[in-house]
Design a protein around this motif. Structure first.
Motif, PDB file in Angstrom:
ATOM      1  N   GLY A  11     -79.269 -90.050  25.798  1.00 23.66           N
ATOM      2  CA  GLY A  11     -80.702 -90.295  25.868  1.00 23.66           C
ATOM      3  C   GLY A  11     -81.119 -91.854  25.637  1.00 23.66           C
ATOM      4  N   MET A  12     -80.111 -92.454  24.965  1.00 27.73           N
ATOM      5  CA  MET A  12     -80.656 -93.796  24.568  1.00 27.73           C
ATOM      6  C   MET A  12     -80.447 -94.878  25.497  1.00 27.73           C
ATOM      7  N   SER A  13     -79.625 -94.681  26.307  1.00 28.13           N
ATOM      8  CA  SER A  13     -79.215 -95.751  27.416  1.00 28.13           C
ATOM      9  C   SER A  13     -80.585 -96.173  28.352  1.00 28.13           C
ATOM     10  N   THR A  14     -81.089 -94.753  28.646  1.00 28.05           N
ATOM     11  CA  THR A  14     -82.128 -94.804  29.495  1.00 28.05           C
ATOM     12  C   THR A  14     -83.517 -95.555  28.690  1.00 28.05           C
ATOM     13  N   SER A  15     -83.428 -95.498  27.528  1.00 28.95           N
ATOM     14  CA  SER A  15     -84.606 -95.842  27.014  1.00 28.95           C
ATOM     15  C   SER A  15     -85.563 -97.129  27.382  1.00 28.95           C
ATOM     16  N   LEU A  16     -84.776 -98.054  27.740  1.00 29.72           N
ATOM     17  CA  LEU A  16     -85.148 -99.449  28.066  1.00 29.72           C
ATOM     18  C   LEU A  16     -85.812 -99.154  29.393  1.00 29.72           C
ATOM     19  N   LEU A  17     -84.937 -98.460  30.392  1.00 29.09           N
ATOM     20  CA  LEU A  17     -85.292 -98.111  31.752  1.00 29.09           C
ATOM     21  C   LEU A  17     -86.711 -97.518  31.698  1.00 29.09           C
ATOM     22  N   VAL A  18     -86.972 -96.324  30.965  1.00 29.45           N
ATOM     23  CA  VAL A  18     -88.093 -95.589  30.928  1.00 29.45           C
ATOM     24  C   VAL A  18     -89.279 -96.547  30.388  1.00 29.45           C
ATOM     25  N   ASP A  52     -91.113 -82.407  36.990  1.00 36.51           N
ATOM     26  CA  ASP A  52     -91.387 -82.764  38.578  1.00 36.51           C
ATOM     27  C   ASP A  52     -90.218 -83.341  39.255  1.00 36.51           C
ATOM     28  N   CYS A  53     -89.422 -83.938  38.425  1.00 36.96           N
ATOM     29  CA  CYS A  53     -88.393 -84.829  39.090  1.00 36.96           C
ATOM     30  C   CYS A  53     -87.309 -85.094  37.855  1.00 36.96           C
ATOM     31  N   ILE A  54     -86.128 -84.988  38.013  1.00 37.80           N
ATOM     32  CA  ILE A  54     -84.994 -85.083  37.469  1.00 37.80           C
ATOM     33  C   ILE A  54     -84.136 -86.419  38.021  1.00 37.80           C
ATOM     34  N   LEU A  55     -83.931 -87.382  37.296  1.00 30.08           N
ATOM     35  CA  LEU A  55     -82.902 -88.319  37.441  1.00 30.08           C
ATOM     36  C   LEU A  55     -81.680 -88.246  36.382  1.00 30.08           C
ATOM     37  N   LEU A  56     -80.409 -88.438  36.894  1.00 38.75           N
ATOM     38  CA  LEU A  56     -79.305 -88.573  36.030  1.00 38.75           C
ATOM     39  C   LEU A  56     -78.837 -90.104  36.240  1.00 38.75           C
ATOM     40  N   GLY A  57     -78.786 -90.635  34.818  1.00 40.54           N
ATOM     41  CA  GLY A  57     -77.826 -91.996  34.829  1.00 40.54           C
ATOM     42  C   GLY A  57     -76.704 -91.941  35.472  1.00 40.54           C
ATOM     43  N   ILE A  81     -79.467 -92.010  39.608  1.00 38.97           N
ATOM     44  CA  ILE A  81     -80.219 -93.193  39.674  1.00 38.97           C
ATOM     45  C   ILE A  81     -79.202 -94.082  40.347  1.00 38.97           C
ATOM     46  N   ASN A  82     -79.440 -94.994  41.243  1.00 41.69           N
ATOM     47  CA  ASN A  82     -78.677 -95.975  41.829  1.00 41.69           C
ATOM     48  C   ASN A  82     -77.970 -96.825  40.775  1.00 41.69           C
ATOM     49  N   SER A  83     -76.832 -97.000  40.785  1.00 39.82           N
ATOM     50  CA  SER A  83     -76.114 -97.880  40.111  1.00 39.82           C
ATOM     51  C   SER A  83     -76.738 -99.118  39.637  1.00 39.82           C
ATOM     52  N   ALA A  84     -76.770-100.190  40.785  1.00 39.19           N
ATOM     53  CA  ALA A  84     -77.467-101.105  40.853  1.00 39.19           C
ATOM     54  C   ALA A  84     -78.716-101.278  40.120  1.00 39.19           C
ATOM     55  N   HIS A  85     -79.552-100.338  40.503  1.00 38.58           N
ATOM     56  CA  HIS A  85     -80.995-100.377  39.994  1.00 38.58           C
ATOM     57  C   HIS A  85     -81.036-100.129  38.387  1.00 38.58           C
ATOM     58  N   TYR A  86     -79.950 -99.169  37.997  1.00 41.30           N
ATOM     59  CA  TYR A  86     -79.793 -98.914  36.338  1.00 41.30           C
ATOM     60  C   TYR A  86     -79.171-100.198  35.734  1.00 41.30           C
ATOM     61  N   GLY A  87     -78.310-100.789  36.352  1.00 38.34           N
ATOM     62  CA  GLY A  87     -77.581-101.806  35.813  1.00 38.34           C
ATOM     63  C   GLY A  87     -78.590-103.137  35.526  1.00 38.34           C
ATOM     64  N   MET A  89     -81.892-102.491  35.332  1.00 32.01           N
ATOM     65  CA  MET A  89     -82.858-101.906  34.569  1.00 32.01           C
ATOM     66  C   MET A  89     -84.275-102.371  35.426  1.00 32.01           C
ATOM     67  N   ASN A  90     -84.218-102.068  36.682  1.00 34.66           N
ATOM     68  CA  ASN A  90     -85.321-102.055  37.659  1.00 34.66           C
ATOM     69  C   ASN A  90     -86.114-101.063  37.781  1.00 34.66           C
ATOM     70  N   GLY A  91     -87.346-100.853  36.673  1.00 35.27           N
ATOM     71  CA  GLY A  91     -87.954 -99.854  36.557  1.00 35.27           C
ATOM     72  C   GLY A  91     -88.805 -99.291  37.746  1.00 35.27           C
ATOM     73  N   GLU A  92     -89.003-100.663  38.300  1.00 34.08           N
ATOM     74  CA  GLU A  92     -89.916-100.479  39.673  1.00 34.08           C
ATOM     75  C   GLU A  92     -89.021 -99.530  40.664  1.00 34.08           C
ATOM     76  N   LYS A  93     -87.921 -99.935  40.878  1.00 34.52           N
ATOM     77  CA  LYS A  93     -87.081 -99.360  41.991  1.00 34.52           C
ATOM     78  C   LYS A  93     -87.047 -97.723  41.629  1.00 34.52           C
ATOM     79  N   VAL A  94     -86.524 -97.417  40.504  1.00 35.39           N
ATOM     80  CA  VAL A  94     -86.337 -96.411  39.968  1.00 35.39           C
ATOM     81  C   VAL A  94     -87.575 -95.265  40.115  1.00 35.39           C
ATOM     82  N   LEU A  95     -88.776 -95.986  39.350  1.00 35.41           N
ATOM     83  CA  LEU A  95     -90.116 -95.218  39.711  1.00 35.41           C
ATOM     84  C   LEU A  95     -90.294 -94.951  41.041  1.00 35.41           C
TER      85      LEU A  95
END
Length: 108
Positions: A11-18, A52-57, A81-87, A89-95
């Protein structure tokens, strides 16, 4: 208000993305609550119907099959979550991914 959950190993690596997703949502007046949690909490969230939605790292995509059935039972859209978007940290695309999943689920 829609609830979006991101699950990863601890739950820590996604905190910045959130944080980045929240900034985009705020800038565009999108009413969502976004949380990052460890995968171990996923079954509790699904059972309580809180999501309402679940995304996995990408690092836990191998766990997709473990919760896929439960998400279908509760009618909760699930994706990795798309690996490139995660890598990057593209918050807009993940949202956008999450919002698209929610809308498609509502239109079923």
């Amino acid at each position: 208000m829609k609830n979006i959950f991101l699950f990863c190993d601890a739950g820590m690596s996604t905190s910045l993305l959130v944080s980045k997703m929240r900034n985009v949502a705020e800038a565009h007046n999108v009413e969502v609550q976004i949380q990052a949690l460890p995968f171990a909490k996923s079954f509790e969230i699904i059972e309580n119907g809180q999501a309402d939605c679940i995304l996995l790292g990408p690092q836990v995509k191998f766990l997709l099959k473990d919760i896929e059935g439960k998400c279908k039972e509760k009618n909760i859209p699930l994706d990795v979550i798309n690996s490139a978007h995660y890598g990057t940290m593209n918050g807009e695309k993940v949202l956008k991914q999450a919002i698209k999943m929610i809308r498609e689920n509502q239109n079923k």
